[in-house]
Design a protein around this motif. Structure first.
Motif, PDB file in Angstrom:
ATOM      1  N   PRO A 163       0.799  -1.229   0.000  1.00  0.00           N
ATOM      2  CA  PRO A 163       0.000   0.000   0.000  1.00  0.00           C
ATOM      3  C   PRO A 163       0.836   1.285   0.000  1.00  0.00           C
ATOM      4  CG  PRO A 163      -0.855  -1.537   1.621  1.00  0.00           C
ATOM      5  CD  PRO A 163       0.440  -2.090   1.119  1.00  0.00           C
ATOM      6  N   MET A 164       2.045   1.197   0.553  1.00  0.00           N
ATOM      7  CA  MET A 164       2.925   2.371   0.605  1.00  0.00           C
ATOM      8  C   MET A 164       3.938   2.385  -0.529  1.00  0.00           C
ATOM      9  SD  MET A 164       3.656   2.652   4.664  1.00  0.00           S
ATOM     10  CE  MET A 164       4.346   4.287   4.515  1.00  0.00           C
ATOM     11  N   SER A 165       4.069   1.265  -1.215  1.00  0.00           N
ATOM     12  CA  SER A 165       5.091   1.084  -2.254  1.00  0.00           C
ATOM     13  C   SER A 165       6.479   1.400  -1.700  1.00  0.00           C
ATOM     14  CB  SER A 165       4.799   1.958  -3.478  1.00  0.00           C
ATOM     15  OG  SER A 165       3.602   1.550  -4.078  1.00  0.00           O
ATOM     16  N   LYS A 166       6.741   0.872  -0.514  1.00  0.00           N
ATOM     17  CA  LYS A 166       8.041   1.073   0.142  1.00  0.00           C
ATOM     18  C   LYS A 166       8.480  -0.218   0.818  1.00  0.00           C
ATOM     19  CE  LYS A 166       7.666   5.955   0.853  1.00  0.00           C
ATOM     20  NZ  LYS A 166       8.559   6.969   1.238  1.00  0.00           N
ATOM     21  N   TRP A 167       9.762  -0.237   1.138  1.00  0.00           N
ATOM     22  CA  TRP A 167      10.344  -1.354   1.871  1.00  0.00           C
ATOM     23  C   TRP A 167      10.416  -0.983   3.343  1.00  0.00           C
ATOM     24  CZ3 TRP A 167      11.106  -5.882  -0.510  1.00  0.00           C
ATOM     25  CH2 TRP A 167      11.156  -5.876  -1.909  1.00  0.00           C
ATOM     26  N   LYS A 168       9.982  -1.886   4.210  1.00  0.00           N
ATOM     27  CA  LYS A 168      10.011  -1.664   5.651  1.00  0.00           C
ATOM     28  C   LYS A 168      11.215  -2.389   6.244  1.00  0.00           C
ATOM     29  CE  LYS A 168       7.358  -3.893   8.717  1.00  0.00           C
ATOM     30  NZ  LYS A 168       6.153  -4.303   9.445  1.00  0.00           N
ATOM     31  N   ALA A 169      11.977  -1.682   7.064  1.00  0.00           N
ATOM     32  CA  ALA A 169      13.084  -2.301   7.801  1.00  0.00           C
ATOM     33  C   ALA A 169      12.596  -2.568   9.215  1.00  0.00           C
ATOM     34  CB  ALA A 169      14.295  -1.373   7.825  1.00  0.00           C
ATOM     35  N   HIS A 170      12.884  -3.767   9.710  1.00  0.00           N
ATOM     36  CA  HIS A 170      12.467  -4.132  11.056  1.00  0.00           C
ATOM     37  C   HIS A 170      13.474  -5.103  11.663  1.00  0.00           C
ATOM     38  CE1 HIS A 170      10.900  -7.880   9.257  1.00  0.00           C
ATOM     39  NE2 HIS A 170      10.513  -7.073   8.274  1.00  0.00           N
ATOM     40  N   LEU A 171      13.378  -5.252  12.967  1.00  0.00           N
ATOM     41  CA  LEU A 171      14.311  -6.084  13.715  1.00  0.00           C
ATOM     42  C   LEU A 171      13.551  -6.709  14.855  1.00  0.00           C
ATOM     43  CD1 LEU A 171      17.401  -6.753  14.110  1.00  0.00           C
ATOM     44  CD2 LEU A 171      17.484  -4.779  15.620  1.00  0.00           C
ATOM     45  N   GLY A 172      13.919  -7.910  15.251  1.00  0.00           N
ATOM     46  CA  GLY A 172      13.316  -8.545  16.420  1.00  0.00           C
ATOM     47  C   GLY A 172      14.280  -8.477  17.593  1.00  0.00           C
ATOM     48  N   VAL A 173      13.799  -7.945  18.729  1.00  0.00           N
ATOM     49  CA  VAL A 173      14.624  -7.838  19.935  1.00  0.00           C
ATOM     50  C   VAL A 173      13.826  -8.390  21.108  1.00  0.00           C
ATOM     51  CG1 VAL A 173      15.843  -6.268  21.484  1.00  0.00           C
ATOM     52  CG2 VAL A 173      15.801  -5.789  19.045  1.00  0.00           C
ATOM     53  N   ASP A 174      14.375  -9.387  21.770  1.00  0.00           N
ATOM     54  CA  ASP A 174      13.713 -10.024  22.911  1.00  0.00           C
ATOM     55  C   ASP A 174      12.297 -10.474  22.565  1.00  0.00           C
ATOM     56  OD1 ASP A 174      15.932  -9.768  24.531  1.00  0.00           O
ATOM     57  OD2 ASP A 174      15.304  -7.823  25.307  1.00  0.00           O
ATOM     58  N   GLY A 175      12.113 -10.993  21.368  1.00  0.00           N
ATOM     59  CA  GLY A 175      10.822 -11.503  20.948  1.00  0.00           C
ATOM     60  C   GLY A 175       9.811 -10.440  20.553  1.00  0.00           C
ATOM     61  N   LYS A 176      10.220  -9.184  20.521  1.00  0.00           N
ATOM     62  CA  LYS A 176       9.317  -8.093  20.157  1.00  0.00           C
ATOM     63  C   LYS A 176       9.754  -7.486  18.827  1.00  0.00           C
ATOM     64  CE  LYS A 176       8.502  -6.839  24.933  1.00  0.00           C
ATOM     65  NZ  LYS A 176       8.684  -5.813  25.953  1.00  0.00           N
ATOM     66  N   PRO A 177       8.772  -7.181  17.972  1.00  0.00           N
ATOM     67  CA  PRO A 177       9.135  -6.537  16.706  1.00  0.00           C
ATOM     68  C   PRO A 177       9.532  -5.087  16.924  1.00  0.00           C
ATOM     69  CG  PRO A 177       6.764  -6.723  16.884  1.00  0.00           C
ATOM     70  CD  PRO A 177       7.348  -7.420  18.081  1.00  0.00           C
TER      71      PRO A 177
END
Length: 94
Positions: free
Chosen positions: A25-39
């Motif tokens: 929907p945004m036509s973008k790439w999302k960067a994310h990371l998991g830390v201690d089981g939380k996004p």
């Protein structure tokens, strides 16, 4: 902290890079990371590579030498970190 990125890449993700997801929907790439089981949401980027670099910067900030990254870079320069707004672990937990 537990390095949640060690879990792997989701089967439904169209990117082959860790911590990178296409948001149609945004036509973008999302960067994310998991830390201690939380996004942890990092940011949206125009390119897949930019999102992957942002993931790697954040992973190194949080996990140091045990970070699982996309690119085999011994260190990421201060200039690159600043360009992604990464001055420390000040990202949004989601």
């Amino acid at each position: 902290m537990k390095n949640s990125v060690a879990i792997g890449i989701s089967e439904d993700n169209i990117s082959w890079l860790r911590g990178v997801t296409w948001v149609a929907p945004m036509s973008k790439w999302k960067a994310h990371l998991g830390v201690d089981g939380k996004p942890m949401f990092l940011d949206y980027f125009a390119t897949e590579i930019e999102a992957a670099l942002a993931h790697d910067v954040a992973a190194r900030e949080f996990f140091g030498d045990s970070a699982i990254c996309n690119f085999d870079l011994p260190s990421i320069s201060t200039e690159i970190r600043k360009s992604f707004g990464c001055h420390g672990p000040g990202f949004m937990l989601g």
